[in-house]
Design an enzyme around this catalytic site. Structure first.
Site, PDB file in Angstrom:
ATOM      1  N   ARG A  29       5.282 -60.793 -34.355  1.00 53.29           N
ATOM      2  CA  ARG A  29       5.970 -60.492 -33.092  1.00 53.29           C
ATOM      3  C   ARG A  29       5.967 -61.687 -32.143  1.00 53.29           C
ATOM      4  O   ARG A  29       5.863 -61.527 -30.930  1.00 53.29           O
ATOM      5  CB  ARG A  29       5.326 -59.286 -32.387  1.00 53.29           C
ATOM      6  CG  ARG A  29       5.435 -57.984 -33.140  1.00 53.29           C
ATOM      7  CD  ARG A  29       6.733 -57.280 -32.777  1.00 53.29           C
ATOM      8  NE  ARG A  29       6.821 -56.001 -33.439  1.00 53.29           N
ATOM      9  CZ  ARG A  29       6.677 -54.829 -32.824  1.00 53.29           C
ATOM     10  NH1 ARG A  29       6.447 -54.784 -31.544  1.00 53.29           N
ATOM     11  NH2 ARG A  29       6.780 -53.713 -33.511  1.00 53.29           N
ATOM     12  N   ARG A  33       8.159 -59.660 -25.741  1.00 54.07           N
ATOM     13  CA  ARG A  33       8.081 -59.458 -24.285  1.00 54.07           C
ATOM     14  C   ARG A  33       7.069 -60.309 -23.551  1.00 54.07           C
ATOM     15  O   ARG A  33       7.138 -60.435 -22.344  1.00 54.07           O
ATOM     16  CB  ARG A  33       7.788 -57.979 -23.997  1.00 54.07           C
ATOM     17  CG  ARG A  33       8.997 -57.107 -24.193  1.00 54.07           C
ATOM     18  CD  ARG A  33       8.599 -55.662 -24.248  1.00 54.07           C
ATOM     19  NE  ARG A  33       7.736 -55.463 -25.409  1.00 54.07           N
ATOM     20  CZ  ARG A  33       7.338 -54.273 -25.832  1.00 54.07           C
ATOM     21  NH1 ARG A  33       7.682 -53.196 -25.194  1.00 54.07           N
ATOM     22  NH2 ARG A  33       6.568 -54.175 -26.897  1.00 54.07           N
ATOM     23  N   ARG A  42      16.612 -59.762 -22.833  1.00 49.57           N
ATOM     24  CA  ARG A  42      16.565 -58.295 -22.918  1.00 49.57           C
ATOM     25  C   ARG A  42      17.026 -57.623 -21.626  1.00 49.57           C
ATOM     26  O   ARG A  42      17.450 -56.466 -21.645  1.00 49.57           O
ATOM     27  CB  ARG A  42      15.161 -57.845 -23.313  1.00 49.57           C
ATOM     28  CG  ARG A  42      14.861 -58.030 -24.790  1.00 49.57           C
ATOM     29  CD  ARG A  42      15.504 -56.947 -25.666  1.00 49.57           C
ATOM     30  NE  ARG A  42      14.757 -55.708 -25.558  1.00 49.57           N
ATOM     31  CZ  ARG A  42      15.142 -54.648 -24.890  1.00 49.57           C
ATOM     32  NH1 ARG A  42      16.302 -54.652 -24.253  1.00 49.57           N
ATOM     33  NH2 ARG A  42      14.395 -53.570 -24.831  1.00 49.57           N
ATOM     34  N   ASP A  78      14.281 -55.853 -36.631  1.00 48.16           N
ATOM     35  CA  ASP A  78      13.242 -54.826 -36.595  1.00 48.16           C
ATOM     36  C   ASP A  78      13.216 -54.175 -37.969  1.00 48.16           C
ATOM     37  O   ASP A  78      14.158 -54.335 -38.750  1.00 48.16           O
ATOM     38  CB  ASP A  78      13.521 -53.788 -35.501  1.00 48.16           C
ATOM     39  CG  ASP A  78      12.289 -52.939 -35.219  1.00 48.16           C
ATOM     40  OD1 ASP A  78      11.405 -53.394 -34.488  1.00 48.16           O
ATOM     41  OD2 ASP A  78      12.199 -51.830 -35.781  1.00 48.16           O
ATOM     42  N   TYR A 156       8.829 -42.985 -40.026  1.00 53.28           N
ATOM     43  CA  TYR A 156       9.734 -42.935 -38.863  1.00 53.28           C
ATOM     44  C   TYR A 156      10.897 -41.992 -39.120  1.00 53.28           C
ATOM     45  O   TYR A 156      11.302 -41.225 -38.243  1.00 53.28           O
ATOM     46  CB  TYR A 156      10.280 -44.328 -38.535  1.00 53.28           C
ATOM     47  CG  TYR A 156       9.298 -45.166 -37.756  1.00 53.28           C
ATOM     48  CD1 TYR A 156       9.112 -44.946 -36.389  1.00 53.28           C
ATOM     49  CD2 TYR A 156       8.552 -46.156 -38.371  1.00 53.28           C
ATOM     50  CE1 TYR A 156       8.208 -45.710 -35.673  1.00 53.28           C
ATOM     51  CE2 TYR A 156       7.642 -46.914 -37.653  1.00 53.28           C
ATOM     52  CZ  TYR A 156       7.468 -46.691 -36.308  1.00 53.28           C
ATOM     53  OH  TYR A 156       6.570 -47.425 -35.601  1.00 53.28           O
TER      54      TYR A 156
HETATM   55  O1  CP3 Z   1       7.693 -60.593 -35.455  1.00 53.12           O
HETATM   56  C1  CP3 Z   1       8.747 -60.915 -34.869  1.00 53.12           C
HETATM   57  O2  CP3 Z   1       8.774 -61.643 -33.852  1.00 53.12           O
HETATM   58  C2  CP3 Z   1      10.077 -60.486 -35.464  1.00 53.12           C
HETATM   59  C3  CP3 Z   1      10.635 -59.292 -34.946  1.00 53.12           C
HETATM   60  C4  CP3 Z   1      10.001 -57.931 -35.204  1.00 53.12           C
HETATM   61  C5  CP3 Z   1      10.145 -56.859 -34.286  1.00 53.12           C
HETATM   62  N1  CP3 Z   1       9.628 -55.742 -34.859  1.00 53.12           N
HETATM   63  C6  CP3 Z   1      10.756 -56.961 -32.975  1.00 53.12           C
HETATM   64  C7  CP3 Z   1      10.535 -55.888 -31.978  1.00 53.12           C
HETATM   65  C8  CP3 Z   1       9.319 -57.437 -36.310  1.00 53.12           C
HETATM   66  C9  CP3 Z   1       8.850 -58.161 -37.558  1.00 53.12           C
HETATM   67  C10 CP3 Z   1       9.112 -56.046 -36.077  1.00 53.12           C
HETATM   68  C11 CP3 Z   1       8.457 -55.171 -37.063  1.00 53.12           C
HETATM   69  C12 CP3 Z   1       8.199 -53.772 -36.698  1.00 53.12           C
HETATM   70  N2  CP3 Z   1       8.961 -52.935 -35.919  1.00 53.12           N
HETATM   71  C13 CP3 Z   1       7.123 -53.028 -37.192  1.00 53.12           C
HETATM   72  C14 CP3 Z   1       6.119 -53.533 -38.161  1.00 53.12           C
HETATM   73  C15 CP3 Z   1       5.158 -54.480 -37.553  1.00 53.12           C
HETATM   74  C16 CP3 Z   1       4.157 -53.860 -36.656  1.00 53.12           C
HETATM   75  O3  CP3 Z   1       4.056 -54.324 -35.510  1.00 53.12           O
HETATM   76  O4  CP3 Z   1       3.451 -52.971 -37.122  1.00 53.12           O
HETATM   77  C17 CP3 Z   1       7.204 -51.732 -36.652  1.00 53.12           C
HETATM   78  C18 CP3 Z   1       6.230 -50.595 -36.897  1.00 53.12           C
HETATM   79  C19 CP3 Z   1       8.378 -51.682 -35.870  1.00 53.12           C
HETATM   80  C20 CP3 Z   1       8.938 -50.519 -35.151  1.00 53.12           C
HETATM   81  C21 CP3 Z   1       9.007 -50.762 -33.706  1.00 53.12           C
HETATM   82  N3  CP3 Z   1       9.934 -51.591 -33.092  1.00 53.12           N
HETATM   83  C22 CP3 Z   1       8.203 -50.193 -32.692  1.00 53.12           C
HETATM   84  C23 CP3 Z   1       7.053 -49.234 -32.936  1.00 53.12           C
HETATM   85  C24 CP3 Z   1       8.661 -50.687 -31.480  1.00 53.12           C
HETATM   86  C25 CP3 Z   1       8.199 -50.287 -30.110  1.00 53.12           C
HETATM   87  C26 CP3 Z   1       6.869 -50.784 -29.792  1.00 53.12           C
HETATM   88  C27 CP3 Z   1       6.973 -52.078 -29.071  1.00 53.12           C
HETATM   89  O5  CP3 Z   1       6.231 -53.002 -29.408  1.00 53.12           O
HETATM   90  O6  CP3 Z   1       7.770 -52.124 -28.136  1.00 53.12           O
HETATM   91  C28 CP3 Z   1       9.720 -51.595 -31.748  1.00 53.12           C
HETATM   92  C29 CP3 Z   1      10.484 -52.407 -30.780  1.00 53.12           C
HETATM   93  C30 CP3 Z   1      10.428 -53.879 -30.977  1.00 53.12           C
HETATM   94  N4  CP3 Z   1      10.589 -54.519 -32.168  1.00 53.12           N
HETATM   95  C31 CP3 Z   1      10.262 -54.858 -29.965  1.00 53.12           C
HETATM   96  C32 CP3 Z   1      10.348 -56.112 -30.576  1.00 53.12           C
HETATM   97  C33 CP3 Z   1      10.272 -57.461 -29.926  1.00 53.12           C
HETATM   98  C34 CP3 Z   1      10.146 -54.576 -28.481  1.00 53.12           C
HETATM   99  C35 CP3 Z   1      11.525 -54.393 -27.965  1.00 53.12           C
HETATM  100  C36 CP3 Z   1      11.627 -54.610 -26.486  1.00 53.12           C
HETATM  101  O7  CP3 Z   1      11.229 -53.712 -25.731  1.00 53.12           O
HETATM  102  O8  CP3 Z   1      12.128 -55.663 -26.093  1.00 53.12           O
END
Ligand code: CP3
Length: 349
Positions: A29, A33, A42, A78, A156
Site C-alpha cells: 500500500r 492516503r 482522491r 485493488d 468479500y
Molecule cells: O499496495 C499498493 O500501493 C497498491 C494498491 C492496492 C490497494 N489495495 C489500494 C487501495 C493493493 C495492492 C490493495 C490490495 C487490497 N485491497 C487488499 C489486500 C491487501 C491487504 O491490505 O490486505 C485488500 C483486502 C483490499 C480491499 C480493500 N480496498 C479494502 C479493505 C479497502 C478499504 C480499507 C482501506 O484501507 O481504506 C480498500 C480501499 C483501498 N485500496 C485504498 C487503497 C489505496 C484506500 C482508498 C482510499 O480511501 O483512497
C-alpha cells in the site's frame, strides 16, 4: 516471456535469491492516503475512477517512487475490481471500505457468475501497467502486478464487504461444498488470466494477496483453500516472473501456505523473520515483516524493530524488506523516508 538469466535490479535479484548490494525495500500500500499527493488526486476522483483511468493510476503508482528510494513499484489498483466483471456491483464507500451491493447468497448466484477475460474487463489496469513500465523500465525499477487470492475474494463476494467472523463464507464452504468448489474454480480461472495478462503488459513480478486466509483453521485451509492457490500458482508460473505468495495471520500453518507455491513468501509480523524463514525453508525467498504500526513509533524504537527484521535475514540472499501488512494512513512521511534510507544504509561498509 523468458526472463533474463540474471536480473540486475535488487528486488528481482532478491526474489531469485541472488546476492544484492543492499536489501531491497518496498511497502505494501505504498501509494495511499498517508501521502498528500495521493489525497489531492482522491479529492478530485473516486477510487474506481483512479483505477479505471490509466493516466491517474500510473501517476498514483509513481508518487511513492518520486518521494522515496523504493526498489519496486506496485501497480495502483485493488484486489476487488475483477469481481465487477464477474457480475458483482462493487463500490468503495468513503470511510467504510469496499461494499458489494449484490453479494453471493445462493448456489444459483455462484452459477450465474461470469468468467470474462481480463483483457475485456480490466483493460485500464493493463494499460496503466504499460504506462508505468515505459517510465520505470529504462530506470531498471521493476513493477509488481497483483491479484487477490480466491478465498479472500470469495469472502468479500459472499459477505458483501469486510467481515469479522466470515459467517456466511464459512457457512457456504461447509454447507455447500460443491458450490464452494465451483466458486473457487471460477476465481482461479479469472485471477490466473488477470495475472498472466499483467505480466504480458510488463509487470516483472506478481503478488497474490490472501489477506484473510488466516481466518481459517489449518485443516480448513488445507481442505478449502490450498488446492485452489496451488492450481493458481501453477497456472501463473508460465509467466516466467517471480511470484509472491502473501497472506496474514497464517503463521500457525505457514508451511501449508508456502506449499501452495510462490518464489517469495510474504509474511506478516507475528513471528521473527528468522523463525518463519527457517520454517518455510531457505530455498524460498522471504518478504517482510515489520509491523506497520511500528512506523508510528519514535525513530529510536522504530529503528530497533527494523534492525531486528534485517538481522533476521542473517546475511542470506533472498530477503525483500517490507511491512507485514499494508502501511497505515496515519503513518508520518518522515518515518517512511527514514525507513527506506536506513534499510539501504544497513550493512554498508
Ligand atoms: O499496495 C499498493 O500501493 C497498491 C494498491 C492496492 C490497494 N489495495 C489500494 C487501495 C493493493 C495492492 C490493495 C490490495 C487490497 N485491497 C487488499 C489486500 C491487501 C491487504 O491490505 O490486505 C485488500 C483486502 C483490499 C480491499 C480493500 N480496498 C479494502 C479493505 C479497502 C478499504 C480499507 C482501506 O484501507 O481504506 C480498500 C480501499 C483501498 N485500496 C485504498 C487503497 C489505496 C484506500 C482508498 C482510499 O480511501 O483512497
Amino acid at each position: 516471456m523468458t526472463p533474463p538469466a540474471e536480473p540486475t535490479s535488487r528486488f528481482l535479484r532478491a526474489a531469485r535469491r541472488l546476492p544484492v548490494d543492499r536489501t531491497p525495500v518496498w511497502l505494501m500500500r505504498q501509494a495511499g492516503r498517508y501521502m498528500e499527493e495521493y489525497q489531492a488526486i482522491r479529492a478530485q476522483h473516486s477510487m474506481l475512477e483512479v483505477i479505471r483511468t490509466p493516466e491517474l493510476a500510473a501517476e498514483v503508482t509513481l508518487q511513492p517512487l518520486r518521494a522515496f528510494e523504493l526498489d519496486a513499484a506496485i501497480i495502483f489498483a485493488d484486489i476487488l475490481p475483477p469481481l465487477i466483471g464477474m457480475g458483482l456491483d462493487l463500490d468503495f464507500i468513503k470511510g467504510e471500505g469496499p461494499q458489494i451491493n449484490n453479494p453471493l447468497r445462493t448456489t444459483y448466484d455462484i452459477d450465474m457468475l461470469a468468467t470474462p477475460p481480463a483483457a475485456q474487463t480490466l483493460g485500464s489496469t493493463l494499460e496503466a501497467i504499460r504506462l508505468v513500465t515505459a517510465e520505470l523500465g529504462p530506470r531498471d525499477i521493476p513493477l509488481i502486478g497483483f491479484a487477490g487470492a480466491p478465498f479472500t475474494l470469495a469472502s468479500y463476494a459472499i459477505e458483501g464487504g469486510g467481515s469479522r467472523n466470515y459467517e456466511r463464507t464459512k457457512a457456504m464452504m461447509y454447507g455447500e461444498p460443491a458450490a464452494w468448489k465451483r466458486l473457487m474454480d471460477k476465481l482461479v480461472t479469472v485471477q490466473a488470466d488477470y495475472l498472466l495478462e499483467q505480466a504480458k503488459a510488463g509487470a516483472s513480478a506478481l503478488q497474490l494477496f490472501d489477506s484473510w486466509a488466516g481466518a481459517l483453521s489449518k485443516r480448513d485451509y488445507i481442505r478449502y483453500v490450498q488446492p485452489y492457490n496451488t492450481a493458481l500458482f501453477k497456472m501463473v508460473a508460465r509467466a516466467g516472473v517471480p511470484l509472491i505468495n502473501f497472506s496474514t495471520k497464517t503463521s500457525s500453518y505457514i508451511e501449508e501456505v508456502a506449499a501452495c507455491g510462490g518464489d517469495v513468501i510474504g509474511v506478516d509480523w507475528q513471528l521473527p523473520l528468522e523463525e518463519v524463514w527457517g520454517r518455510i525453508g531457505y530455498e524460498r525467498a522471504i518478504q517482510g515483516n515489520l509491523d506497520p504500526v511500528a512506523l508510528l513509533a519514535p525513530w529510536r524504537e522504530l529503528r530497533v524493530r527494523i534492525d531486528e527484521v534485517l538481522s533476521g535475514a542473517e546475511g542470506r540472499p533472498g530477503h525483500i524488506f517490507n511491512l507485514g501488512h499494508g502501511i497505515l494512513p496515519t503513518t508520518p512521511i518522515e518515518n517512511v523516508r527514514r525507513l527506506v534510507d536506513y534499510v539501504h544504509e544497513w550493512g554498508a561498509v
